[in-house]
Design a protein around this motif. Sequence first.
Motif, PDB file in Angstrom:
ATOM      1  N   VAL A 101      48.062  47.214  42.843  1.00 26.27           N
ATOM      2  CA  VAL A 101      48.707  46.532  41.722  1.00 26.27           C
ATOM      3  C   VAL A 101      49.352  45.253  42.247  1.00 26.27           C
ATOM      4  O   VAL A 101      50.153  45.294  43.176  1.00 26.27           O
ATOM      5  CB  VAL A 101      49.772  47.432  41.055  1.00 26.27           C
ATOM      6  N   ASP A 102      48.990  44.135  41.646  1.00 26.46           N
ATOM      7  CA  ASP A 102      49.543  42.834  42.018  1.00 26.46           C
ATOM      8  C   ASP A 102      50.730  42.552  41.110  1.00 26.46           C
ATOM      9  O   ASP A 102      50.565  42.175  39.952  1.00 26.46           O
ATOM     10  CB  ASP A 102      48.472  41.749  41.871  1.00 26.46           C
ATOM     11  N   THR A 103      51.934  42.750  41.630  1.00 26.61           N
ATOM     12  CA  THR A 103      53.135  42.538  40.818  1.00 26.61           C
ATOM     13  C   THR A 103      53.390  41.056  40.563  1.00 26.61           C
ATOM     14  O   THR A 103      54.149  40.708  39.673  1.00 26.61           O
ATOM     15  CB  THR A 103      54.374  43.166  41.490  1.00 26.61           C
ATOM     16  N   GLY A 104      52.745  40.200  41.314  1.00 28.49           N
ATOM     17  CA  GLY A 104      52.876  38.758  41.102  1.00 28.49           C
ATOM     18  C   GLY A 104      52.022  38.252  39.947  1.00 28.49           C
ATOM     19  O   GLY A 104      52.122  37.101  39.547  1.00 28.49           O
ATOM     20  N   ARG A 105      51.177  39.124  39.403  1.00 29.84           N
ATOM     21  CA  ARG A 105      50.306  38.761  38.278  1.00 29.84           C
ATOM     22  C   ARG A 105      50.417  39.793  37.168  1.00 29.84           C
ATOM     23  O   ARG A 105      49.429  40.381  36.729  1.00 29.84           O
ATOM     24  CB  ARG A 105      48.860  38.658  38.726  1.00 29.84           C
ATOM     25  N   ALA A 106      51.632  40.039  36.743  1.00 31.01           N
ATOM     26  CA  ALA A 106      51.893  40.932  35.605  1.00 31.01           C
ATOM     27  C   ALA A 106      51.299  42.321  35.814  1.00 31.01           C
ATOM     28  O   ALA A 106      50.716  42.902  34.907  1.00 31.01           O
ATOM     29  CB  ALA A 106      51.396  40.310  34.311  1.00 31.01           C
ATOM     30  N   ASP A 107      51.445  42.855  37.016  1.00 27.94           N
ATOM     31  CA  ASP A 107      50.971  44.204  37.353  1.00 27.94           C
ATOM     32  C   ASP A 107      49.474  44.391  37.124  1.00 27.94           C
ATOM     33  O   ASP A 107      49.008  45.433  36.685  1.00 27.94           O
ATOM     34  CB  ASP A 107      51.763  45.263  36.596  1.00 27.94           C
ATOM     35  N   ARG A 108      48.710  43.379  37.447  1.00 27.97           N
ATOM     36  CA  ARG A 108      47.248  43.445  37.344  1.00 27.97           C
ATOM     37  C   ARG A 108      46.705  44.412  38.395  1.00 27.97           C
ATOM     38  O   ARG A 108      47.079  44.352  39.552  1.00 27.97           O
ATOM     39  CB  ARG A 108      46.692  42.049  37.572  1.00 27.97           C
ATOM     40  N   VAL A 109      45.819  45.300  37.982  1.00 28.29           N
ATOM     41  CA  VAL A 109      45.260  46.321  38.872  1.00 28.29           C
ATOM     42  C   VAL A 109      43.913  45.852  39.396  1.00 28.29           C
ATOM     43  O   VAL A 109      43.074  45.358  38.642  1.00 28.29           O
ATOM     44  CB  VAL A 109      45.095  47.663  38.129  1.00 28.29           C
ATOM     45  N   GLY A 110      43.707  46.001  40.701  1.00 27.08           N
ATOM     46  CA  GLY A 110      42.440  45.605  41.299  1.00 27.08           C
ATOM     47  C   GLY A 110      42.118  46.411  42.536  1.00 27.08           C
ATOM     48  O   GLY A 110      42.976  47.098  43.093  1.00 27.08           O
ATOM     49  N   GLU A 111      40.876  46.324  42.961  1.00 20.81           N
ATOM     50  CA  GLU A 111      40.422  46.989  44.180  1.00 20.81           C
ATOM     51  C   GLU A 111      40.658  46.054  45.363  1.00 20.81           C
ATOM     52  O   GLU A 111      40.390  44.857  45.270  1.00 20.81           O
ATOM     53  CB  GLU A 111      38.919  47.266  44.117  1.00 20.81           C
ATOM     54  N   PHE A 112      41.119  46.605  46.460  1.00 20.34           N
ATOM     55  CA  PHE A 112      41.284  45.823  47.678  1.00 20.34           C
ATOM     56  C   PHE A 112      39.904  45.503  48.226  1.00 20.34           C
ATOM     57  O   PHE A 112      39.065  46.384  48.388  1.00 20.34           O
ATOM     58  CB  PHE A 112      42.092  46.619  48.707  1.00 20.34           C
ATOM     59  N   ARG A 113      39.646  44.220  48.509  1.00 19.18           N
ATOM     60  CA  ARG A 113      38.336  43.793  49.007  1.00 19.18           C
ATOM     61  C   ARG A 113      38.389  43.257  50.425  1.00 19.18           C
ATOM     62  O   ARG A 113      37.364  43.138  51.072  1.00 19.18           O
ATOM     63  CB  ARG A 113      37.749  42.727  48.080  1.00 19.18           C
ATOM     64  N   GLY A 114      39.559  42.872  50.898  1.00 22.81           N
ATOM     65  CA  GLY A 114      39.657  42.353  52.253  1.00 22.81           C
ATOM     66  C   GLY A 114      40.806  41.381  52.396  1.00 22.81           C
ATOM     67  O   GLY A 114      41.584  41.161  51.480  1.00 22.81           O
ATOM     68  N   ARG A 153      39.909  42.619  43.423  1.00 23.27           N
ATOM     69  CA  ARG A 153      38.879  42.418  42.406  1.00 23.27           C
ATOM     70  C   ARG A 153      39.190  43.327  41.231  1.00 23.27           C
ATOM     71  O   ARG A 153      39.548  44.488  41.419  1.00 23.27           O
ATOM     72  CB  ARG A 153      37.516  42.789  42.983  1.00 23.27           C
ATOM     73  N   PRO A 154      39.059  42.836  40.003  1.00 24.97           N
ATOM     74  CA  PRO A 154      39.337  43.681  38.845  1.00 24.97           C
ATOM     75  C   PRO A 154      38.485  44.949  38.870  1.00 24.97           C
ATOM     76  O   PRO A 154      37.324  44.922  39.289  1.00 24.97           O
ATOM     77  CB  PRO A 154      38.952  42.814  37.641  1.00 24.97           C
ATOM     78  N   MET A 155      39.037  46.041  38.418  1.00 25.93           N
ATOM     79  CA  MET A 155      38.322  47.317  38.395  1.00 25.93           C
ATOM     80  C   MET A 155      37.094  47.264  37.494  1.00 25.93           C
ATOM     81  O   MET A 155      36.132  47.981  37.706  1.00 25.93           O
ATOM     82  CB  MET A 155      39.250  48.437  37.905  1.00 25.93           C
ATOM     83  N   THR A 156      37.131  46.401  36.502  1.00 24.65           N
ATOM     84  CA  THR A 156      36.014  46.301  35.553  1.00 24.65           C
ATOM     85  C   THR A 156      35.030  45.210  35.941  1.00 24.65           C
ATOM     86  O   THR A 156      34.185  44.823  35.145  1.00 24.65           O
ATOM     87  CB  THR A 156      36.542  46.036  34.130  1.00 24.65           C
ATOM     88  N   GLY A 157      35.136  44.712  37.164  1.00 28.20           N
ATOM     89  CA  GLY A 157      34.252  43.652  37.623  1.00 28.20           C
ATOM     90  C   GLY A 157      34.860  42.291  37.332  1.00 28.20           C
ATOM     91  O   GLY A 157      35.846  42.177  36.622  1.00 28.20           O
ATOM     92  N   GLY A 158      34.281  41.292  37.895  1.00 26.11           N
ATOM     93  CA  GLY A 158      34.785  39.941  37.660  1.00 26.11           C
ATOM     94  C   GLY A 158      35.159  39.248  38.947  1.00 26.11           C
ATOM     95  O   GLY A 158      34.855  39.706  40.046  1.00 26.11           O
ATOM     96  N   THR A 159      35.838  38.158  38.794  1.00 21.84           N
ATOM     97  CA  THR A 159      36.193  37.292  39.908  1.00 21.84           C
ATOM     98  C   THR A 159      37.364  37.844  40.701  1.00 21.84           C
ATOM     99  O   THR A 159      38.369  38.264  40.129  1.00 21.84           O
ATOM    100  CB  THR A 159      36.552  35.888  39.383  1.00 21.84           C
ATOM    101  N   GLU A 160      37.223  37.833  42.013  1.00 19.47           N
ATOM    102  CA  GLU A 160      38.310  38.244  42.888  1.00 19.47           C
ATOM    103  C   GLU A 160      39.452  37.240  42.801  1.00 19.47           C
ATOM    104  O   GLU A 160      39.253  36.078  42.462  1.00 19.47           O
ATOM    105  CB  GLU A 160      37.830  38.318  44.340  1.00 19.47           C
ATOM    106  N   TRP A 161      40.640  37.704  43.135  1.00 22.54           N
ATOM    107  CA  TRP A 161      41.783  36.807  43.228  1.00 22.54           C
ATOM    108  C   TRP A 161      42.545  37.143  44.503  1.00 22.54           C
ATOM    109  O   TRP A 161      42.353  38.190  45.086  1.00 22.54           O
ATOM    110  CB  TRP A 161      42.669  36.899  41.979  1.00 22.54           C
ATOM    111  N   GLU A 162      43.377  36.207  44.922  1.00 25.07           N
ATOM    112  CA  GLU A 162      44.161  36.398  46.137  1.00 25.07           C
ATOM    113  C   GLU A 162      45.582  36.756  45.755  1.00 25.07           C
ATOM    114  O   GLU A 162      46.151  36.173  44.834  1.00 25.07           O
ATOM    115  CB  GLU A 162      44.135  35.145  46.990  1.00 25.07           C
ATOM    116  N   ALA A 163      46.135  37.734  46.473  1.00 22.35           N
ATOM    117  CA  ALA A 163      47.491  38.201  46.209  1.00 22.35           C
ATOM    118  C   ALA A 163      48.299  38.189  47.493  1.00 22.35           C
ATOM    119  O   ALA A 163      47.772  38.431  48.577  1.00 22.35           O
ATOM    120  CB  ALA A 163      47.442  39.611  45.648  1.00 22.35           C
TER     121      ALA A 163
END
Length: 64
Positions: free
Chosen positions: A2-15, A24-34
Amino acid sequence: MVDTGRADRVGEFRGVAGPYWSLRPMTGGTEWEAEPARVRPPTPAERIGAENARCNARSRGDVL
């Protein structure tokens, strides 16, 4: 995760990308940096919600 810096957005750790973690969003899509200091493990409810969203996206035929 959970990225608390982005309104508790949930994603998979990619590296690791420099000083940031790639998520990366659980439903697919563009990765983001946290910022690692703003990332935490999901609560059981957050994990279930993210897994449910992923299953729904897969059943619609979305590309994950």
